[in-house]
Design an enzyme around this catalytic site. Structure first.
Site, PDB file in Angstrom:
ATOM      1  N   ASP A  91       0.835  -1.208   0.000  1.00  0.00           N
ATOM      2  CA  ASP A  91       0.000   0.000   0.000  1.00  0.00           C
ATOM      3  C   ASP A  91       0.868   1.255   0.000  1.00  0.00           C
ATOM      4  OD1 ASP A  91      -2.460   1.641   0.424  1.00  0.00           O
ATOM      5  OD2 ASP A  91      -1.383   2.105   2.262  1.00  0.00           O
TER       6      ASP A  91
ATOM      7  N   ARG B 156       0.043   6.505  -6.649  1.00  0.00           N
ATOM      8  CA  ARG B 156      -1.294   7.116  -6.840  1.00  0.00           C
ATOM      9  C   ARG B 156      -1.226   8.622  -6.655  1.00  0.00           C
ATOM     10  NH1 ARG B 156      -4.615   4.306  -2.440  1.00  0.00           N
ATOM     11  NH2 ARG B 156      -6.201   5.782  -3.055  1.00  0.00           N
TER      12      ARG B 156
ATOM     13  N   SER C  23      -6.840   0.485   0.608  1.00  0.00           N
ATOM     14  CA  SER C  23      -5.651   1.072   1.225  1.00  0.00           C
ATOM     15  C   SER C  23      -5.855   1.240   2.735  1.00  0.00           C
ATOM     16  CB  SER C  23      -5.381   2.434   0.555  1.00  0.00           C
ATOM     17  OG  SER C  23      -4.503   3.204   1.310  1.00  0.00           O
TER      18      SER C  23
HETATM   19  N1  URA Z   1      -5.851   7.286   3.344  1.00  0.00           N
HETATM   20  C1  URA Z   1      -5.236   6.119   3.067  1.00  0.00           C
HETATM   21  O1  URA Z   1      -4.635   5.514   3.941  1.00  0.00           O
HETATM   22  N2  URA Z   1      -5.329   5.624   1.823  1.00  0.00           N
HETATM   23  C2  URA Z   1      -5.988   6.251   0.826  1.00  0.00           C
HETATM   24  O2  URA Z   1      -6.033   5.753  -0.263  1.00  0.00           O
HETATM   25  C3  URA Z   1      -6.623   7.468   1.133  1.00  0.00           C
HETATM   26  C4  URA Z   1      -6.538   7.957   2.407  1.00  0.00           C
END
Ligand code: URA
Length: 433
Positions: free
Chosen positions: A161, A168, A183
């Protein structure tokens, strides 16, 4: 299947299988799949989304890419909480001690702030001596002993992630609901708990700008939580203006203490009451009414406040902090009142702009390595729907640099929209799911 074909399948609107997601995500983590292919898949997801099965698989793959935090040795029901982030969000500092005083175990890993949103760890570190870098054994021992422990992320949780989020962020693919859900939940589910409370914010200062989007996100996260055996509840709450009165680290700690004493700002106190109540429900209490009664009792009796003091002391802060914080907190040198030049009703208070002003005053970080000044921030004295008269004080700036304070005062005035049209305040909570 070739990575090219996995991307094409998603681009054409078909679901990816577990095996396909596995080779894509783990290939990316291992450096075999290049950024440009991963970015192409993310953009395909942005337009075509992931179904519930794909979200489940993606979340599981991301959990398995890092460490799992096993808290099974701690006796009692463990309850976790996550907020999608906002300005003035110090809810954890209040609800943690409440649920621990109610007999649940609140063992939470929290983050630092970045950009316009603050982080719980930064707020706690404004308390002199408070240590957030507990190792996992200290964290478990404290949670077992007093029912509450809060630490920064030390272990390598959901490694995939972290890498995906960085990409991202650079490719305009953060705000896609299935990616956000996977995520957030990969990080929550990597840490052992029996129940999870999600505080999904909507409004100008939040990720999600509208109710439909927030509900879809909440449902996607609840689905992931429940499929992983966690009692999961979501509260959809307002972030069209900062939460409570204070924004800035030590100012927010003081507001949390006031709230635990039963004299916090009305909007913030109500939200904490609802969230703590839902946490008790996720923790096994059958009736919502009983849960709310328990929350009220723990505040009225001072038990929640005593738990807060016990928690601060256990993590290195001063003893009896809720009574002595004025001695320990360094005050900002400059206290500047900000006045409105017009009369009327407050139509909006731009939470994101206020978060950014606080960041520039030194309460937050523009870059990860920036150092925080715990004493600076803003108190917002007028809220949406309030009547104000010309020259009335609408906010107060706490700063340590006069020029900086003067510059930000102008921007602070512009964060308020005031007109003669009467308007009602937004709800504090839109829905509990
Ligand atoms: N917070 C997160 O941990 N992940 C995301 O994708 C958006 C906000």
């Amino acid at each position: 299947m070739r990575i090219y074909d996995i991307i094409m399948k998603k681009r054409n609107g078909f679901p990816n299988t577990r095996e396909e997601l596995d080779s894509l995500i783990m290939g990316f983590v291992e450096g075999i799949v290049p950024d440009y292919q991963m970015a192409a898949w993310l953009m395909a997801v942005y337009f075509n989304h992931l179904n519930a099965e794909e979200r489940f698989h993606l979340t599981e793959i991301m959990i398995e890419s890092g460490d799992r935090i096993d808290l099974s040795s701690i006796k009692g029901r463990k309850i976790d909480k996550h907020s999608t982030g906002g300005v003035g969000d110090k809810v954890t500092l209040v609800v943690g001690p409440i649920v621990a005083a109610a007999g649940l175990v609140f063992a939470k890993l929290s983050g630092r702030g970045l950009g316009h949103t603050g982080g719980t760890i930064d707020k706690l570190e404004s308390i002199p001596g408070f240590v957030t870098s507990l190792d996992i054994e200290q964290f478990k021992r404290q949670a077992e002993r007093i029912g509450i422990a809060l630490a920064g992320q030390t272990a390598q949780v959901a490694v995939a992630d972290k890498k995906l989020y960085a990409l991202r962020d650079l490719t305009a693919t953060v705000d896609e609901i299935s990616l956000i859900a996977s995520s957030i939940m990969s990080k929550k589910l990597a840490v052992d708990s029996d129940g999870i409370l999600l505080d999904v914010k909507i409004g100008t200062g939040a990720f999600m700008k509208d109710l439909d989007g927030a509900k879809t996100l909440a449902r996607a996260m609840i689905d992931l939580g429940r499929k992983n055996g966690r009692a999961t509840k979501a509260v959809i709450s307002d972030m069209n203006q900062p939460l409570g009165v204070s924004v800035g680290n030590s100012l927010e700690v003081v507001e949390a203490i006031d709230t635990l004493k039963g004299r916090g700002p009305q909007d913030f106190s109500s939200l904490c009451r609802i969230i703590a109540g839902q946490m008790l429900v996720a923790g096994g209490m059958k009736s919502e009414a009983d849960a709310l009664r328990t929350v009220d009792r723990l505040i009225l009796s001072g038990e929640a406040l005593r738990k807060f003091d016990e928690f601060v002391y256990a993590q290195g802060g001063p003893e009896g902090f809720s009574a002595s914080y004025a001695v320990h907190f360094k005050e900002a040198e400059i206290v500047e009142e900000v006045r409105t030049s017009v009369s009327g009703y407050v139509q909006s208070v731009d939470a994101e702009s206020i978060g950014l002003i606080c960041m520039r005053l030194g309460a937050g970080r523009e870059r990860k390595e920036d150092v925080i000044d715990p004493s600076v921030g803003i108190r917002i004295l007028k809220r949406i729907g309030d009547r104000v008269e010309k020259d009335e004080v609408i906010a107060v700036i706490y700063a340590n640099d006069k020029r900086n304070a003067d510059n930000e005062a102008k921007k602070l005035v512009d964060s308020f929209v005031i007109s003669e049209q009467k308007t009602s305040p937004p709800p504090i909570v839109y829905e509990v799911i």
